[in-house]
Design an enzyme around this catalytic site. Structure first.
Site, short mmCIF file in Angstrom:
data_model
loop_
_atom_site.label_atom_id
_atom_site.label_comp_id
_atom_site.label_asym_id
_atom_site.label_seq_id
_atom_site.Cartn_x
_atom_site.Cartn_y
_atom_site.Cartn_z
N ASP A 256 -0.26 4.44 0.09
CA ASP A 256 -1.00 5.61 0.57
C ASP A 256 -0.12 6.57 1.36
OD1 ASP A 256 -3.24 4.48 -0.53
OD2 ASP A 256 -4.20 3.97 1.36
N HIS A 257 0.73 6.02 2.23
CA HIS A 257 1.45 6.90 3.14
C HIS A 257 2.65 7.57 2.48
CE1 HIS A 257 -1.23 6.28 6.38
NE2 HIS A 257 -1.08 4.98 6.34
N HIS B 132 -5.65 3.69 -1.94
CA HIS B 132 -6.99 4.01 -1.45
C HIS B 132 -7.31 5.46 -1.83
CE1 HIS B 132 -9.89 4.20 2.29
NE2 HIS B 132 -10.48 4.56 1.15
N HIS C 23 -3.91 -4.85 7.68
CA HIS C 23 -4.11 -3.76 8.62
C HIS C 23 -3.24 -3.98 9.86
CE1 HIS C 23 -6.21 0.00 9.48
NE2 HIS C 23 -6.11 -0.34 10.75
N GLY C 24 -2.26 -3.11 10.02
CA GLY C 24 -1.40 -3.14 11.19
C GLY C 24 -0.35 -4.24 11.19
N ARG D 103 -7.29 12.77 1.09
CA ARG D 103 -6.30 13.19 2.07
C ARG D 103 -4.88 12.74 1.72
NH1 ARG D 103 -7.98 10.05 7.50
NH2 ARG D 103 -9.92 11.12 6.99
N HIS D 104 -4.75 11.69 0.93
CA HIS D 104 -3.41 11.27 0.53
C HIS D 104 -3.36 10.97 -0.98
CE1 HIS D 104 -5.38 7.45 1.41
NE2 HIS D 104 -5.17 7.53 2.72
N GLY E 92 1.22 -1.64 4.25
CA GLY E 92 1.68 -0.34 3.81
C GLY E 92 2.52 0.40 4.83
N HIS E 93 1.90 0.80 5.93
CA HIS E 93 2.56 1.70 6.88
C HIS E 93 3.86 1.11 7.41
CE1 HIS E 93 3.25 3.88 10.68
NE2 HIS E 93 2.72 4.90 10.03
N THR F 147 -6.95 6.35 9.90
CA THR F 147 -6.86 5.28 8.92
C THR F 147 -8.13 4.45 9.03
OG1 THR F 147 -5.46 3.46 8.10
CG2 THR F 147 -5.66 3.70 10.49
N THR F 148 -8.32 3.49 8.13
CA THR F 148 -9.56 2.72 8.14
C THR F 148 -9.70 1.95 9.44
OG1 THR F 148 -9.39 2.46 5.74
CG2 THR F 148 -10.88 0.97 6.90
N ARG G 111 3.32 18.49 2.64
CA ARG G 111 4.08 19.64 2.18
C ARG G 111 3.48 20.28 0.93
NH1 ARG G 111 9.52 21.40 2.69
NH2 ARG G 111 9.64 23.43 1.68
N ASN H 93 0.85 -1.19 0.00
CA ASN H 93 0.00 0.00 0.00
C ASN H 93 0.89 1.25 0.00
OD1 ASN H 93 -1.63 2.23 0.96
ND2 ASN H 93 -3.17 0.73 1.53
N GLU I 235 -11.09 -9.37 2.52
CA GLU I 235 -9.82 -9.05 3.18
C GLU I 235 -10.10 -8.99 4.66
OE1 GLU I 235 -6.36 -5.60 3.46
OE2 GLU I 235 -7.31 -6.02 1.52
N ARG J 156 -9.53 8.06 -1.17
CA ARG J 156 -10.56 8.43 -0.20
C ARG J 156 -11.41 9.59 -0.74
NH1 ARG J 156 -9.34 6.42 5.33
NH2 ARG J 156 -11.01 7.82 5.94
N GLU K 7 -8.56 0.49 -3.36
CA GLU K 7 -9.42 0.54 -2.18
C GLU K 7 -10.37 1.72 -2.31
OE1 GLU K 7 -6.74 -1.55 1.31
OE2 GLU K 7 -7.00 0.63 1.33
#
Length: 247
Positions: free
Chosen positions: A9-10, A47, A196-197, A53-54, A218-219, A104-105, A18, A7, A155, A49, A74
């Protein structure tokens, strides 16, 4: 072989911190996606959204053009984003719940309560040649409802498992829920992804869950990339997934 979807996204989160509102900026999530692919990732997740936001619209179109693996798009089940998905034609769509105030989700879809709407969207996406996955908690009623929508995948939301990790007793309970959910999903004909996580600390235990097709992470990978580089972070995660037996 257990597949890894990364992922990005981040990467976009850092750019937007920025360069919000501009048509340029760094880091570039598309460039990051290409690095992840070259390091062995089996797919890329993004994703889009509602609040942008990202990931931005231009990102998903560029990802669709540039990546050589699979694009997992997503999205919330809204008319605007559904229309984009039908034009974008990603390889797979993962429908997720979405709230503006969340970071986050959080939590899985209420498929039971949204059965008709999700079934309708699934039909439209499948008609366009797009597989559909539903992001849900490992709850028996939600898994059964996911099968009733006709979706190809679920998922499993691994957030509760990840959050419970400091407690051996709690994480054992959450792992049992994931194992039971994966077995139920396979019985009703659903492919099983998870995410997730997830990180290098909790992944070894998650590999005890059967029937997994793909992990979306992702993160953690982006966090590790700051320290060891993005390609190395992807390779590190892939190495930890090697040997998954699926039973």
């Amino acid at each position: 072989m257990l597949k890894l979807g990364v992922n990005v996204d981040h990467v976009a989160t850092l750019r937007e911190a920025r360069y919000r509102g501009r048509l340029h900026g760094e880091p570039d999530p598309v460039q990051a996606a290409l690095i992840c692919e070259s390091a062995g990732a089996h797919g890329i997740t993004a994703h889009l959204r509602e609040d942008r936001r990202h990931i931005q619209d231009r990102d998903v179109w560029k990802l669709r053009e540039m990546i050589k693996t699979r694009l997992n798009f997503e999205m919330a089940n809204t008319p605007e984003i559904l229309a984009i998905a039908l034009k974008l034609k990603p390889d797979i769509v993962c429908i997720v719940p979405e709230r503006r105030q969340e970071i986050t989700t959080e939590g899985g879809l209420d498929v039971v309560g949204q059965l008709d709407a999700l079934t309708d969207s699934r039909k439209k996406l499948n008609a366009a040649g797009i597989d559909v996955s539903l992001f849900i908690a490992p709850d028996p009623a939600q898994i059964e409802a996911a099968a009733r929508t006709g979706s190809q995948f679920i998922e499993l939301h691994t957030g509760a498992f990840a959050e419970s990790f400091p407690s051996r007793e709690d994480r054992a309970k959450e792992l049992d829920r994931l194992v039971a959910g994966a077995k139920q999903a396979a019985r009703v004909g659903l492919g099983v992804n998870a995410g997730h996580g997830l990180n290098c600390q909790n992944l070894p235990e998650l590999l005890g869950v059967p029937n997994l097709v793909e992990l979306n992470i992702g993160h953690s990978i982006m966090s590790r990339a700051i320290v060891i580089g993005l390609a190395n972070a992807v390779k590190e995660m892939l190495a930890m997934m090697t040997g998954y037996r699926g039973t």
